[in-house]
Design a protein around this motif. Sequence first.
Motif, PDB file in Angstrom:
ATOM      1  N   THR A  19      -2.355   5.328  -9.091  1.00 17.42           N
ATOM      2  CA  THR A  19      -3.040   6.540  -8.656  1.00 17.42           C
ATOM      3  C   THR A  19      -4.403   6.194  -8.063  1.00 17.42           C
ATOM      4  OG1 THR A  19      -1.932   7.882 -10.318  1.00 17.42           O
ATOM      5  CG2 THR A  19      -3.984   8.757  -9.410  1.00 17.42           C
ATOM      6  N   TYR A  20      -5.132   5.303  -8.714  1.00 19.30           N
ATOM      7  CA  TYR A  20      -6.489   4.977  -8.299  1.00 19.30           C
ATOM      8  C   TYR A  20      -6.564   3.595  -7.650  1.00 19.30           C
ATOM      9  CZ  TYR A  20      -7.816   9.038 -10.995  1.00 19.30           C
ATOM     10  OH  TYR A  20      -7.931  10.323 -11.451  1.00 19.30           O
ATOM     11  N   PRO A  21      -7.555   3.387  -6.795  1.00 17.19           N
ATOM     12  CA  PRO A  21      -7.729   2.068  -6.170  1.00 17.19           C
ATOM     13  C   PRO A  21      -8.220   1.041  -7.189  1.00 17.19           C
ATOM     14  CG  PRO A  21      -9.507   3.541  -5.531  1.00 17.19           C
ATOM     15  CD  PRO A  21      -8.544   4.357  -6.322  1.00 17.19           C
ATOM     16  N   ALA A  22      -8.058  -0.208  -6.843  1.00 18.94           N
ATOM     17  CA  ALA A  22      -8.599  -1.288  -7.671  1.00 18.94           C
ATOM     18  C   ALA A  22     -10.117  -1.144  -7.712  1.00 18.94           C
ATOM     19  CB  ALA A  22      -8.204  -2.633  -7.087  1.00 18.94           C
ATOM     20  N   THR A  23     -10.707  -1.416  -8.849  1.00 20.20           N
ATOM     21  CA  THR A  23     -12.163  -1.263  -8.980  1.00 20.20           C
ATOM     22  C   THR A  23     -12.930  -2.503  -8.559  1.00 20.20           C
ATOM     23  OG1 THR A  23     -12.025  -1.905 -11.298  1.00 20.20           O
ATOM     24  CG2 THR A  23     -11.973   0.467 -10.803  1.00 20.20           C
ATOM     25  N   PRO A  54      -5.093  -5.537  -1.190  1.00 18.01           N
ATOM     26  CA  PRO A  54      -3.774  -5.191  -1.691  1.00 18.01           C
ATOM     27  C   PRO A  54      -2.877  -6.418  -1.764  1.00 18.01           C
ATOM     28  CG  PRO A  54      -3.998  -4.432   0.571  1.00 18.01           C
ATOM     29  CD  PRO A  54      -5.328  -4.991   0.159  1.00 18.01           C
ATOM     30  N   THR A  55      -1.857  -6.322  -2.591  1.00 18.27           N
ATOM     31  CA  THR A  55      -0.899  -7.397  -2.776  1.00 18.27           C
ATOM     32  C   THR A  55       0.337  -7.085  -1.954  1.00 18.27           C
ATOM     33  OG1 THR A  55      -1.691  -7.641  -5.031  1.00 18.27           O
ATOM     34  CG2 THR A  55       0.424  -8.650  -4.521  1.00 18.27           C
ATOM     35  N   GLY A  56       0.909  -8.088  -1.320  1.00 15.41           N
ATOM     36  CA  GLY A  56       2.122  -7.855  -0.535  1.00 15.41           C
ATOM     37  C   GLY A  56       1.798  -7.325   0.852  1.00 15.41           C
ATOM     38  N   GLU A  57       2.854  -6.902   1.525  1.00 17.00           N
ATOM     39  CA  GLU A  57       2.700  -6.439   2.901  1.00 17.00           C
ATOM     40  C   GLU A  57       3.862  -5.520   3.256  1.00 17.00           C
ATOM     41  OE1 GLU A  57       3.184  -9.855   5.607  1.00 17.00           O
ATOM     42  OE2 GLU A  57       4.415 -10.773   4.055  1.00 17.00           O
ATOM     43  N   PHE A  58       3.646  -4.726   4.300  1.00 16.34           N
ATOM     44  CA  PHE A  58       4.749  -3.942   4.837  1.00 16.34           C
ATOM     45  C   PHE A  58       5.669  -4.900   5.579  1.00 16.34           C
ATOM     46  CE2 PHE A  58       1.616  -0.566   4.348  1.00 16.34           C
ATOM     47  CZ  PHE A  58       2.390   0.458   3.819  1.00 16.34           C
ATOM     48  N   ALA A  59       6.899  -5.015   5.134  1.00 25.13           N
ATOM     49  CA  ALA A  59       7.903  -5.833   5.823  1.00 25.13           C
ATOM     50  C   ALA A  59       8.738  -4.863   6.656  1.00 25.13           C
ATOM     51  CB  ALA A  59       8.759  -6.582   4.815  1.00 25.13           C
ATOM     52  N   TYR A  60       8.218  -4.534   7.829  1.00 21.10           N
ATOM     53  CA  TYR A  60       8.874  -3.539   8.671  1.00 21.10           C
ATOM     54  C   TYR A  60      10.252  -4.015   9.111  1.00 21.10           C
ATOM     55  CZ  TYR A  60       4.547  -0.876   8.854  1.00 21.10           C
ATOM     56  OH  TYR A  60       3.444  -0.128   8.524  1.00 21.10           O
ATOM     57  N   LYS A  61      11.212  -3.100   9.069  1.00 19.38           N
ATOM     58  CA  LYS A  61      12.587  -3.401   9.476  1.00 19.38           C
ATOM     59  C   LYS A  61      12.664  -3.672  10.973  1.00 19.38           C
ATOM     60  CE  LYS A  61      14.553  -0.413   5.910  1.00 19.38           C
ATOM     61  NZ  LYS A  61      15.281   0.836   5.656  1.00 19.38           N
ATOM     62  N   ASP A  62      12.002  -2.846  11.755  1.00 18.93           N
ATOM     63  CA  ASP A  62      12.056  -2.936  13.210  1.00 18.93           C
ATOM     64  C   ASP A  62      10.659  -3.291  13.720  1.00 18.93           C
ATOM     65  OD1 ASP A  62      12.115  -2.464  15.980  1.00 18.93           O
ATOM     66  OD2 ASP A  62      13.377  -0.676  15.784  1.00 18.93           O
ATOM     67  N   LEU A  63      10.461  -4.555  14.074  1.00 20.96           N
ATOM     68  CA  LEU A  63       9.137  -5.013  14.494  1.00 20.96           C
ATOM     69  C   LEU A  63       8.680  -4.324  15.775  1.00 20.96           C
ATOM     70  CD1 LEU A  63       9.435  -8.823  13.705  1.00 20.96           C
ATOM     71  CD2 LEU A  63       8.297  -7.041  12.362  1.00 20.96           C
ATOM     72  N   ASN A  93      -2.264   2.940  -3.593  1.00 15.45           N
ATOM     73  CA  ASN A  93      -2.708   3.976  -4.526  1.00 15.45           C
ATOM     74  C   ASN A  93      -2.704   5.301  -3.784  1.00 15.45           C
ATOM     75  OD1 ASN A  93      -5.693   4.711  -3.728  1.00 15.45           O
ATOM     76  ND2 ASN A  93      -5.561   2.482  -3.620  1.00 15.45           N
ATOM     77  N   ASP A  94      -2.466   6.383  -4.512  1.00 18.26           N
ATOM     78  CA  ASP A  94      -2.207   7.648  -3.823  1.00 18.26           C
ATOM     79  C   ASP A  94      -3.251   8.747  -4.025  1.00 18.26           C
ATOM     80  OD1 ASP A  94      -1.622   8.337  -6.448  1.00 18.26           O
ATOM     81  OD2 ASP A  94       0.376   9.116  -6.002  1.00 18.26           O
ATOM     82  N   ILE A  95      -4.377   8.451  -4.646  1.00 22.23           N
ATOM     83  CA  ILE A  95      -5.388   9.491  -4.849  1.00 22.23           C
ATOM     84  C   ILE A  95      -6.021   9.873  -3.510  1.00 22.23           C
ATOM     85  CG2 ILE A  95      -7.350   7.955  -5.356  1.00 22.23           C
ATOM     86  CD1 ILE A  95      -6.602  11.159  -7.288  1.00 22.23           C
ATOM     87  N   ALA A  96      -6.026  11.155  -3.202  1.00 24.41           N
ATOM     88  CA  ALA A  96      -6.654  11.650  -1.975  1.00 24.41           C
ATOM     89  C   ALA A  96      -8.043  12.184  -2.287  1.00 24.41           C
ATOM     90  CB  ALA A  96      -5.794  12.739  -1.333  1.00 24.41           C
ATOM     91  N   ASN A  97      -8.181  12.847  -3.441  1.00 21.38           N
ATOM     92  CA  ASN A  97      -9.451  13.432  -3.834  1.00 21.38           C
ATOM     93  C   ASN A  97      -9.547  13.378  -5.353  1.00 21.38           C
ATOM     94  OD1 ASN A  97     -11.343  15.513  -4.748  1.00 21.38           O
ATOM     95  ND2 ASN A  97     -11.443  16.121  -2.595  1.00 21.38           N
ATOM     96  N   GLU A  98     -10.468  12.569  -5.853  1.00 20.29           N
ATOM     97  CA  GLU A  98     -10.596  12.412  -7.301  1.00 20.29           C
ATOM     98  C   GLU A  98     -10.999  13.707  -7.991  1.00 20.29           C
ATOM     99  OE1 GLU A  98     -12.433   8.987  -9.127  1.00 20.29           O
ATOM    100  OE2 GLU A  98     -12.237   7.904  -7.225  1.00 20.29           O
ATOM    101  N   GLU A  99     -11.871  14.466  -7.365  1.00 21.41           N
ATOM    102  CA  GLU A  99     -12.369  15.697  -7.981  1.00 21.41           C
ATOM    103  C   GLU A  99     -11.259  16.729  -8.179  1.00 21.41           C
ATOM    104  OE1 GLU A  99     -15.509  18.958  -6.579  1.00 21.41           O
ATOM    105  OE2 GLU A  99     -16.320  16.914  -6.695  1.00 21.41           O
ATOM    106  N   THR A 100     -10.454  16.933  -7.146  1.00 23.71           N
ATOM    107  CA  THR A 100      -9.386  17.937  -7.227  1.00 23.71           C
ATOM    108  C   THR A 100      -8.060  17.350  -7.719  1.00 23.71           C
ATOM    109  OG1 THR A 100      -8.634  17.593  -4.956  1.00 23.71           O
ATOM    110  CG2 THR A 100     -10.400  19.233  -5.317  1.00 23.71           C
ATOM    111  N   ARG A 115      -5.228   0.942   1.458  1.00 22.41           N
ATOM    112  CA  ARG A 115      -6.477   0.742   0.725  1.00 22.41           C
ATOM    113  C   ARG A 115      -6.324  -0.351  -0.329  1.00 22.41           C
ATOM    114  NH1 ARG A 115      -7.198   6.996  -0.779  1.00 22.41           N
ATOM    115  NH2 ARG A 115      -5.192   6.543  -1.684  1.00 22.41           N
ATOM    116  N   MET A 116      -7.443  -0.798  -0.881  1.00 25.81           N
ATOM    117  CA  MET A 116      -7.443  -1.849  -1.895  1.00 25.81           C
ATOM    118  C   MET A 116      -6.777  -1.330  -3.168  1.00 25.81           C
ATOM    119  SD  MET A 116     -10.523  -4.273  -3.234  1.00 25.81           S
ATOM    120  CE  MET A 116     -11.177  -3.369  -4.625  1.00 25.81           C
ATOM    121  N   SER A 117      -5.571  -1.811  -3.427  1.00 20.81           N
ATOM    122  CA  SER A 117      -4.788  -1.319  -4.551  1.00 20.81           C
ATOM    123  C   SER A 117      -4.311  -2.480  -5.409  1.00 20.81           C
ATOM    124  CB  SER A 117      -3.573  -0.556  -4.028  1.00 20.81           C
ATOM    125  OG  SER A 117      -3.981   0.496  -3.194  1.00 20.81           O
TER     126      SER A 117
END
Length: 189
Positions: A19-23, A54-63, A93-100, A115-117
């Motif tokens: 949910t949250y980014p790496a600190t 972030p760890t890993g990468e998007f391994a896109y099917k269709d370059l 990580n998927d948080i868009a707005n921590e407050e809400t 983002r850094m996850s």
Amino acid sequence: MKRPLFVFAGQSNMVGAATYPATEQVYFEKSFEYLHKKKRLGAKMGEFKTYGFPTGEFAYKDLKAAYGENPDLDMKSTLGKYDDNSFFCPSMNDIANEETKQRFSFYHFSESNLRMSSSLAPFIVKGLEEKGYACAYTHMASGGVPIRHFTDGGAAEYFYEKVADFFADCEERFAGDDMSERVLFWHQG
């Protein structure tokens, strides 16, 4: 030097679908994460990075769909919907707005807005470094897929391609190191 090679694979828990980014960032002194994208786009060798998130990468099917006709090796794709467009994905990580507490769908993310996850792999490698090991690793994970995703079809074929290139590129990059230990570390979703 002894340099174990790790393949970190699995489902959402291995992705690092937080949910949250790496600190804070994890940095390695003698260890590396292997990224395959540049080799897929025509470079002689994949990339070895010295930080964890972030760890890993998007391994896109269709370059071509991800990068167009004449991709630059450093360009970042805007192609989202990883479940439809990627064999494997990086930590997110998927948080868009921590407050809400509003959250993005993970399908919102692409290379261009990632983002850094956090993910498990860099913590294990950093711990091994602290015990005197130098490691190299690669990460291939995807949330919401059955195990057969890794054994049958296009994702399985790509999995074997990336692992083979990882081992071959390590043999060249770390020539002279003892890479006889090759570990598959699996983590379910």
